[in-house]
Design a protein around this motif. Structure first.
Motif, mmCIF file in Angstrom:
data_model
loop_
_atom_site.group_PDB
_atom_site.id
_atom_site.type_symbol
_atom_site.label_atom_id
_atom_site.label_comp_id
_atom_site.label_asym_id
_atom_site.label_seq_id
_atom_site.Cartn_x
_atom_site.Cartn_y
_atom_site.Cartn_z
ATOM 1 N N ALA A 59 0.835 -1.189 0.000
ATOM 2 C CA ALA A 59 0.000 0.000 0.000
ATOM 3 C C ALA A 59 0.871 1.241 0.000
ATOM 4 O O ALA A 59 1.800 1.369 0.771
ATOM 5 C CB ALA A 59 -0.905 -0.001 1.212
ATOM 6 N N GLY A 60 0.493 2.175 -0.873
ATOM 7 C CA GLY A 60 1.216 3.424 -0.926
ATOM 8 C C GLY A 60 2.551 3.342 -1.633
ATOM 9 O O GLY A 60 3.324 4.285 -1.623
ATOM 10 N N ARG A 61 2.867 2.227 -2.265
ATOM 11 C CA ARG A 61 4.141 2.102 -2.964
ATOM 12 C C ARG A 61 3.905 1.977 -4.470
ATOM 13 O O ARG A 61 2.865 1.527 -4.901
ATOM 14 C CB ARG A 61 4.904 0.861 -2.482
ATOM 15 N N THR A 62 4.891 2.347 -5.242
ATOM 16 C CA THR A 62 4.806 2.169 -6.685
ATOM 17 C C THR A 62 5.998 1.340 -7.151
ATOM 18 O O THR A 62 6.970 1.197 -6.441
ATOM 19 C CB THR A 62 4.783 3.529 -7.421
ATOM 20 N N ASN A 63 5.907 0.795 -8.322
ATOM 21 C CA ASN A 63 6.927 -0.121 -8.823
ATOM 22 C C ASN A 63 7.730 0.562 -9.918
ATOM 23 O O ASN A 63 7.315 0.593 -11.059
ATOM 24 C CB ASN A 63 6.247 -1.386 -9.370
ATOM 25 N N PRO A 64 8.898 1.150 -9.627
ATOM 26 C CA PRO A 64 9.685 1.793 -10.681
ATOM 27 C C PRO A 64 10.046 0.765 -11.743
ATOM 28 O O PRO A 64 10.220 -0.402 -11.426
ATOM 29 C CB PRO A 64 10.940 2.297 -9.938
ATOM 30 N N PRO A 65 10.207 1.127 -13.040
ATOM 31 C CA PRO A 65 10.179 2.518 -13.472
ATOM 32 C C PRO A 65 8.857 2.911 -14.097
ATOM 33 O O PRO A 65 8.834 3.795 -14.937
ATOM 34 C CB PRO A 65 11.306 2.546 -14.503
ATOM 35 N N PRO A 69 0.351 5.645 -11.314
ATOM 36 C CA PRO A 69 0.290 6.081 -9.927
ATOM 37 C C PRO A 69 0.102 4.912 -8.983
ATOM 38 O O PRO A 69 -0.324 3.832 -9.375
ATOM 39 C CB PRO A 69 -0.939 7.006 -9.907
ATOM 40 N N THR A 70 0.404 5.165 -7.726
ATOM 41 C CA THR A 70 0.246 4.150 -6.689
ATOM 42 C C THR A 70 -1.202 3.755 -6.534
ATOM 43 O O THR A 70 -2.095 4.585 -6.591
ATOM 44 C CB THR A 70 0.735 4.741 -5.353
ATOM 45 N N ASP A 71 -1.443 2.485 -6.338
ATOM 46 C CA ASP A 71 -2.777 2.001 -5.999
ATOM 47 C C ASP A 71 -3.114 2.498 -4.605
ATOM 48 O O ASP A 71 -2.442 2.168 -3.652
ATOM 49 C CB ASP A 71 -2.750 0.467 -6.029
ATOM 50 N N PRO A 72 -4.158 3.326 -4.439
ATOM 51 C CA PRO A 72 -4.410 3.939 -3.147
ATOM 52 C C PRO A 72 -4.675 2.959 -2.023
ATOM 53 O O PRO A 72 -4.477 3.294 -0.877
ATOM 54 C CB PRO A 72 -5.659 4.806 -3.418
ATOM 55 N N GLN A 73 -5.174 1.763 -2.312
ATOM 56 C CA GLN A 73 -5.534 0.872 -1.224
ATOM 57 C C GLN A 73 -4.650 -0.363 -1.150
ATOM 58 O O GLN A 73 -4.967 -1.309 -0.469
ATOM 59 C CB GLN A 73 -7.008 0.446 -1.363
ATOM 60 N N ASN A 210 -7.371 10.894 -3.634
ATOM 61 C CA ASN A 210 -7.164 10.353 -2.283
ATOM 62 C C ASN A 210 -5.810 10.849 -1.790
ATOM 63 O O ASN A 210 -4.780 10.220 -2.017
ATOM 64 C CB ASN A 210 -7.209 8.827 -2.260
ATOM 65 N N VAL A 211 -5.833 12.003 -1.116
ATOM 66 C CA VAL A 211 -4.590 12.617 -0.678
ATOM 67 C C VAL A 211 -3.886 11.788 0.386
ATOM 68 O O VAL A 211 -2.663 11.871 0.531
ATOM 69 C CB VAL A 211 -4.851 14.053 -0.168
ATOM 70 N N LEU A 212 -4.612 10.950 1.113
ATOM 71 C CA LEU A 212 -3.986 10.124 2.136
ATOM 72 C C LEU A 212 -3.151 9.011 1.511
ATOM 73 O O LEU A 212 -1.988 8.815 1.861
ATOM 74 C CB LEU A 212 -5.046 9.544 3.066
ATOM 75 N N ALA A 213 -3.715 8.278 0.564
ATOM 76 C CA ALA A 213 -3.043 7.109 -0.002
ATOM 77 C C ALA A 213 -2.345 7.390 -1.323
ATOM 78 O O ALA A 213 -1.426 6.660 -1.702
ATOM 79 C CB ALA A 213 -4.050 5.972 -0.196
ATOM 80 N N ALA A 214 -2.767 8.426 -2.048
ATOM 81 C CA ALA A 214 -2.163 8.724 -3.346
ATOM 82 C C ALA A 214 -1.973 10.225 -3.501
ATOM 83 O O ALA A 214 -2.571 10.847 -4.377
ATOM 84 C CB ALA A 214 -3.041 8.173 -4.475
ATOM 85 N N GLY A 216 -0.856 13.789 -4.622
ATOM 86 C CA GLY A 216 -0.336 14.295 -5.882
ATOM 87 C C GLY A 216 -0.868 13.605 -7.116
ATOM 88 O O GLY A 216 -0.479 13.965 -8.230
ATOM 89 N N VAL A 217 -1.768 12.630 -6.965
ATOM 90 C CA VAL A 217 -2.296 11.880 -8.102
ATOM 91 C C VAL A 217 -3.757 12.276 -8.349
ATOM 92 O O VAL A 217 -4.622 12.024 -7.508
ATOM 93 C CB VAL A 217 -2.217 10.360 -7.856
ATOM 94 N N VAL A 218 -4.021 12.913 -9.462
ATOM 95 C CA VAL A 218 -5.398 13.255 -9.832
ATOM 96 C C VAL A 218 -6.146 11.969 -10.176
ATOM 97 O O VAL A 218 -5.611 11.087 -10.851
ATOM 98 C CB VAL A 218 -5.409 14.224 -11.030
ATOM 99 N N ASN A 219 -7.368 11.829 -9.697
ATOM 100 C CA ASN A 219 -8.167 10.611 -9.878
ATOM 101 C C ASN A 219 -7.474 9.394 -9.252
ATOM 102 O O ASN A 219 -7.616 8.266 -9.714
ATOM 103 C CB ASN A 219 -8.464 10.340 -11.353
ATOM 104 N N GLY A 220 -6.732 9.624 -8.180
ATOM 105 C CA GLY A 220 -6.015 8.536 -7.525
ATOM 106 C C GLY A 220 -6.918 7.505 -6.895
ATOM 107 O O GLY A 220 -6.492 6.374 -6.645
ATOM 108 N N ALA A 221 -8.183 7.859 -6.614
ATOM 109 C CA ALA A 221 -9.113 6.914 -6.003
ATOM 110 C C ALA A 221 -9.898 6.113 -7.031
ATOM 111 O O ALA A 221 -10.405 5.037 -6.728
ATOM 112 C CB ALA A 221 -10.096 7.652 -5.087
ATOM 113 N N HIS A 222 -10.052 6.641 -8.244
ATOM 114 C CA HIS A 222 -10.890 6.016 -9.278
ATOM 115 C C HIS A 222 -12.335 5.862 -8.828
ATOM 116 O O HIS A 222 -13.068 5.014 -9.333
ATOM 117 C CB HIS A 222 -10.318 4.664 -9.729
ATOM 118 N N HIS A 223 -12.748 6.632 -7.847
ATOM 119 C CA HIS A 223 -14.147 6.732 -7.446
ATOM 120 C C HIS A 223 -14.316 8.057 -6.722
ATOM 121 O O HIS A 223 -13.348 8.643 -6.243
ATOM 122 C CB HIS A 223 -14.586 5.549 -6.568
ATOM 123 N N ILE A 224 -15.533 8.542 -6.650
ATOM 124 C CA ILE A 224 -15.790 9.861 -6.070
ATOM 125 C C ILE A 224 -15.831 9.765 -4.552
ATOM 126 O O ILE A 224 -16.470 8.879 -3.984
ATOM 127 C CB ILE A 224 -17.124 10.437 -6.593
#
Length: 462
Positions: A59-65, A69-73, A210-214, A216-224
């Motif tokens: 959670a909260g991590r991304t896989n370079p390169p 965006p990070t999966d919020p959950q 989702n500013v908590l989990a993602a 800086g990512v616009v539409n990071g939650a993929h739901h409203i």
């Protein structure tokens, strides 16, 4: 691929596809499974509800390169795959626990509000988003590693359709498990501190971030998300912008409270986000809660200490369908029936009763950190049987959000916004808190919780 198209692709990462629509259904050990999750959800109101065994990973991590965006959950996001609700609406067969209220037989659910099968949405920048196979292995014989590029170049068989909403996920509340709670000890903190922050009428403050989990990512939650409290909450909020913003709370509480919206599936979404919501598989008109109750509770075994300012706290798991049910802590009930609740079903409420979502948050803080890599390790749930905090943690005020809705008691009539691969499963319900109370207001909350007088205590649920 032009610059605009690359930017669009970065905003809509690939989806973790689920092989069957029935994955959210519990197996033969459902009774014991349900018992643990609802118990964990309710340190002050634990239920014989459900949980699983898999841990949230990444959670909260991304896989370079990758640029996705990070999966919020939890987990890593790929870079391809079709969007949408995933094919035709199945008829659901028999209603799992007896069908709709007053019936008990087979049901024929209403038609898919989108009209049968759904095809992948068109990329607004040109071309269809057919994507490649999933990052991490290439399902169904295709070539994986997130090689889809937004122009349908994935090879091999088509990936399995995303799960769809099912009629057997809607069950009469009178068939829900009974809820329980730990016994109170002599040192119990039994008071309540409440913030009145409104209901976000007219979607005055909502977005798919989702500013908590993602952050800086616009539409990071993929739901409203619905928001109450802090007026600044979006993908780019910081501690500084939170502190400087106003609030909808009448007592000056600047904390950010948010949760995914509920929709009437046959309603019309006329918002400027409708196209993106439909691409994420969330359709219908958004329902404003009839009430939002924000309460901070005590601990059945100890006095509480202050929550630190700017701590991030999450409850539930928006990816529980794929992550497992370990962190599925939200409960669904009906007004007047709060002694029963589901974790993995939508309740069908009798006439005059409202659907209620009860979101209890963890309340045993490590005493040092305001966040952690998975947004969970720094603050945990108390023992569901005893109410005691784990060793090395201290009891802090426990947030409970109770959201009430006027909804029809019909299968498939309403659903939670979710990640596309989660199929609107009620087990994915979740909520978030960023505490922005100043020291004076938090001290007032702690005093109210620890020094409750007669008449201010929460009634025990029987």
């Amino acid at each position: 691929m032009g610059r605009k198209k690359k930017a669009f692709a970065a905003l809509i990462p690939a989806l973790t596809l689920v092989a069957t629509a029935g994955q959210g259904t519990l197996g033969a050990n459902a009774s014991e499974t349900l018992r643990t999750a609802n118990a964990a959800a309710y340190p002050a109101w634990s239920a014989d509800g459900g949980t699983g065994t898999q841990r949230l990973q990444g959670a909260g991590r991304t896989n370079p390169p990758t640029a996705a965006p990070t999966d919020p959950q939890g987990g890593q996001m790929g870079d391809g795959g079709p969007m949408g609700d995933g094919g035709q609406m199945g008829d659901g067969g028999q209603m799992g626990d007896g069908g709709p209220i007053g019936d008990g037989g087979q049901t024929t659910p209403p038609a898919d509000p989108q009209g049968g099968q759904t095809s992948p949405p068109t990329d607004p920048q040109g071309g269809q988003q057919n994507g490649g196979q999933q990052n991490g292995g290439g399902q169904n014989g295709g070539q994986g590693n997130g090689q889809g590029n937004g122009q349908g170049n994935g090879q091999g068989n088509q990936p399995p359709a995303n799960p769809t909403l099912r009629a057997d996920q809607f069950v009469d509340i009178r068939k829900a498990p009974r809820v329980q709670q730990p016994r109170r000890g002599r040192q119990a903190s039994t008071g309540v501190f409440a913030s009145s922050c409104g209901v976000n009428k007219g979607q005055a403050h909502s977005n798919p971030d989702n500013v908590l989990a993602a952050p800086g990512v616009v539409n990071g939650a993929h739901h409203i998300h619905d928001y109450v409290g802090n007026l600044d909450t979006n993908a780019f909020s910081t501690d500084e912008t939170f502190a400087a913003a106003g609030t909808t709370c009448t007592n000056g509480d600047k904390s950010a409270y948010f949760w995914p919206v509920i929709r009437l599936r046959n309603g019309q979404d006329n918002s400027d986000r409708a196209q993106q919501s439909q691409a994420d598989g969330n359709v219908g008109s958004i329902v404003t809660p009839s009430s939002v109750k924000i309460q901070y509770l005590g601990n059945p075994r100890a006095k509480v200490t202050a929550l630190p300012r700017f701590i991030r706290v999450a409850t539930g798991d928006a990816k529980a369908v794929t992550n497992g049910l370990k962190n599925a802590h939200a409960s669904w009930t009906c007004s007047g029936f709060e002694n029963r609740a589901f974790t993995d079903k939508y309740p069908l409420c009798p006439r005059g009763s409202k659907v209620e979502r009860v979101l209890n948050f963890p309340s045993c803080w490590d005493g040092q950190n305001t966040d952690s890599a998975n947004h969970r390790d720094h603050i945990q749930f108390a023992d569901p049987r005893t109410g005691q905090c784990p060793q090395g943690t201290k009891a802090v005020p426990q947030l409970r959000m109770t959201l009430a809705y006027n909804l029809p008691a019909k299968p498939l009539a309403f659903a939670l916004d979710s990640f596309p691969e989660s199929g609107h499963d009620p087990v994915t319900d979740h909520g978030d808190l960023i505490n922005v109370m100043d020291e004076q207001l938090m001290a007032k909350a702690v005093k109210a919780i620890n020094g409750a007088k007669a008449g201010t205590r929460i009634k025990r649920r029987r």
